[in-house]
Design an enzyme around this catalytic site. Structure first.
Site, short mmCIF file in Angstrom:
data_model
loop_
_atom_site.label_atom_id
_atom_site.label_comp_id
_atom_site.label_asym_id
_atom_site.label_seq_id
_atom_site.Cartn_x
_atom_site.Cartn_y
_atom_site.Cartn_z
N LYS A 81 0.85 -1.19 0.00
CA LYS A 81 0.00 0.00 0.00
C LYS A 81 0.89 1.25 0.00
CE LYS A 81 -3.92 1.99 2.58
NZ LYS A 81 -4.81 1.81 3.75
N SER A 156 -9.58 1.90 2.92
CA SER A 156 -8.73 2.62 1.99
C SER A 156 -7.72 1.72 1.27
CB SER A 156 -7.97 3.71 2.75
OG SER A 156 -7.14 3.15 3.75
N SER A 180 -9.91 -0.50 7.13
CA SER A 180 -9.35 -0.31 5.79
C SER A 180 -8.63 -1.50 5.20
CB SER A 180 -8.41 0.91 5.78
OG SER A 180 -9.14 2.09 5.98
#
Length: 491
Positions: A81, A156, A180
């Site tokens: 990420k 996210s 997330s």
């Protein structure tokens, strides 16, 4: 016919590498070819490191040729990420304010990951600074759900979840501040694990809300998630909130055995407004546990209804503080002005997205002199009550189960203009972050439109082993983890 490997879980591919049935280079080329095929549709990545990945794969092949012992993750292509610092590789947090930021150091999890010689494919898309639940808030592009490209992948960590679900990465790392990792795992039909707060070092994770953030794995199955957790866990002197607790071998917990396990079913999590197909799938999964010998106990977590309000005071308050450093002076992008104040105003106005600005404003308001006691301090007190709810519940049960999200993945654009509606999507996930507990999302069904549904399993602090055992037992009785996203749309 060309053999495709990208749909296989990491532990299966690792065994194939050890047996020399496939080389790391072949595997990496296969995954890179998959990226070439579908990335234009899905948009899971912000930065790709193809040349580096092939060099890393060749190095693993040389090691295997020398007859040296290999461990899990060596030679397995994965993604990170883009809010986790990677030395020499751009780390943007999906924000224009960090568009050209290249960290001079690795996050602690990256040091741990690199120590076992994986193949790093690149950095994945996210909601800007991890603020969002759909990956529509990225400053660069929207990521699409591989199960239906008209739908969001969640957020996210939507880029990481979509990459794994689409076969564009064998494994991935995400971060979880209010769900997330777990929510995109649910939306994309993969496994997502949020460890206990402090189990994994946050050093090098670009901060959103420091008392809530936690790095964790996304993978095709529970075995891969446990293996990844083994690698990234452990105390870190660079992180003052890092737990000093001994790290067990999480893979030792992977056995099919829930006989006598007490499973708590919180009535507050099965609320009005929940999608009927989600509730049906989760309750069927609970019945599967009952048939496997578990005891189902209805419990109450009475302060659950306050969790969203509490979270959306604490998280923006911490975000407002953490994002003060992006001022056009310290580092990051700068937009010039006639004086210092105008320069800072121009920089933050132009380079921050709407959701980031919204949360900064909410946070500053909650922390302001006239409202600190009325909002932020009260939220901290309610957070303690939520923690106490879980403590009381775990006196009678081993794990708690509920939906990961109240709905399957929803269409792109359907909620982006209604922040409150999107915030309410976090009702099942944010309480864990407020309490610092571990949770895992595993696939437990599909909707009538073919979208994945996730079951969330919540454990006691530092008891990832029990939730992994529960998840593994259910997974072995089902085939959901074997399904590859079809990459279809409704249009």
């Amino acid at each position: 016919m060309t053999v495709r490997y990208f749909a296989q879980p990491g532990h299966v591919l690792h065994d194939m590498l050890v047996k020399k049935e496939i080389s790391a280079t072949e595997l990496t080329k296969d995954v890179l070819a998959r990226i070439e095929e579908v990335e234009g549709t899905i948009g899971a990545y912000l930065t790709l490191t193809k040349e580096t990945a092939l060099k890393e794969a060749a190095a693993v092949d040389e090691k295997i040729a020398r007859g040296e012992r290999t461990t899990f993750l060596e030679g397995l292509p994965g993604a990170i990420k883009d809010n986790i610092c990677t030395c020499g590789v751009r780390t943007t947090c999906a924000s224009k304010i960090l568009e050209h930021f290249v960290p001079p150091y690795d996050a602690t999890v990256m040091k741990k990951i690199k120590a076992v010689s994986p193949v790093l494919l690149g950095k994945t898309n996210l909601d800007e600074f991890a603020m969002g639940g759909s990956t529509e808030n990225s400053a660069y592009h929207v990521t699409r759900n591989p199960w239906n490209t008209d739908c969001v992948p969640g957020g996210s960590s939507g880029g990481s979840a979509a990459a794994v679900a689409a076969g564009m990465a064998i494994w991935a790392l995400g971060s979880d501040t209010g769900g997330s990792i777990r929510q995109p795992a649910s939306f994309c039909g993969v496994v997502g694990l949020k460890p206990t707060y402090g189990r994994v070092s946050r050093y090098g994770l670009v901060a959103y809300a420091s008392s809530l953030d936690q790095i964790g794995p996304l993978a095709r199955d529970v075995t891969d998630a446990a293996n990844l957790l083994n690698i990234i866990s452990g105390h870190d002197e660079m992180d003052a909130t890092s737990s000093a607790a001994k790290v067990p071998d999480f893979t030792a917990a992977l056995r099919e055995d829930v006989k006598g396990m007490k499973i708590g079913l919180p009535k507050e999590y099965f609320t009005e407004g929940m999608d009927p197909e989600v509730e049906k799938a989760v309750r069927e999964a609970i019945e599967t546990y009952r048939s496997l010998g578990a005891e189902i106990i209805e419990i109450s977590l009475p302060h659950t209804s306050y969790a969203i309000s509490t979270y959306y005071l604490i998280a923006p308050a911490e975000a407002a503080t953490n994002l003060q450093r992006y001022d056009g002076v310290s580092y990051g992008e700068r937009v010039d002005g006639s004086d210092l104040v105008e320069m800072m105003t121009n920089t933050r106005t132009e380079k921050f997205g709407e959701e980031v600005k919204r949360r900064i404003m909410i946070g500053n308001y909650a922390l302001s002199a006239g409202y600190y006691d009325a909002y932020y301090l009260k939220a901290l007190k309610v957070r303690t009550l939520i923690q106490q709810d879980y403590t009381a519940a775990f006196e009678n049960v081993d794990v708690i189960m509920c939906p990961t999200a109240p709905t399957p993945a929803y269409p792109i654009g359907s909620m982006i203009s209604d922040p409150l509606q999107m915030y309410l999507q976090d009702i099942c996930t944010v309480p864990l972050n407020l309490a610092g507990l571990p949770g895992i999302s595993i696939p437990c069904g599909t909707s009538s439109k073919g979208m994945p549904i996730g079951l969330q399993i919540i454990g006691k602090a530092l008891d990832e082993e029990t939730i992994l055992r529960a998840a593994y037992t259910y997974e072995q009785s089902q085939d959901y983890h074997k399904e590859l996203a079809p990459l279809g749309g409704t249009n």
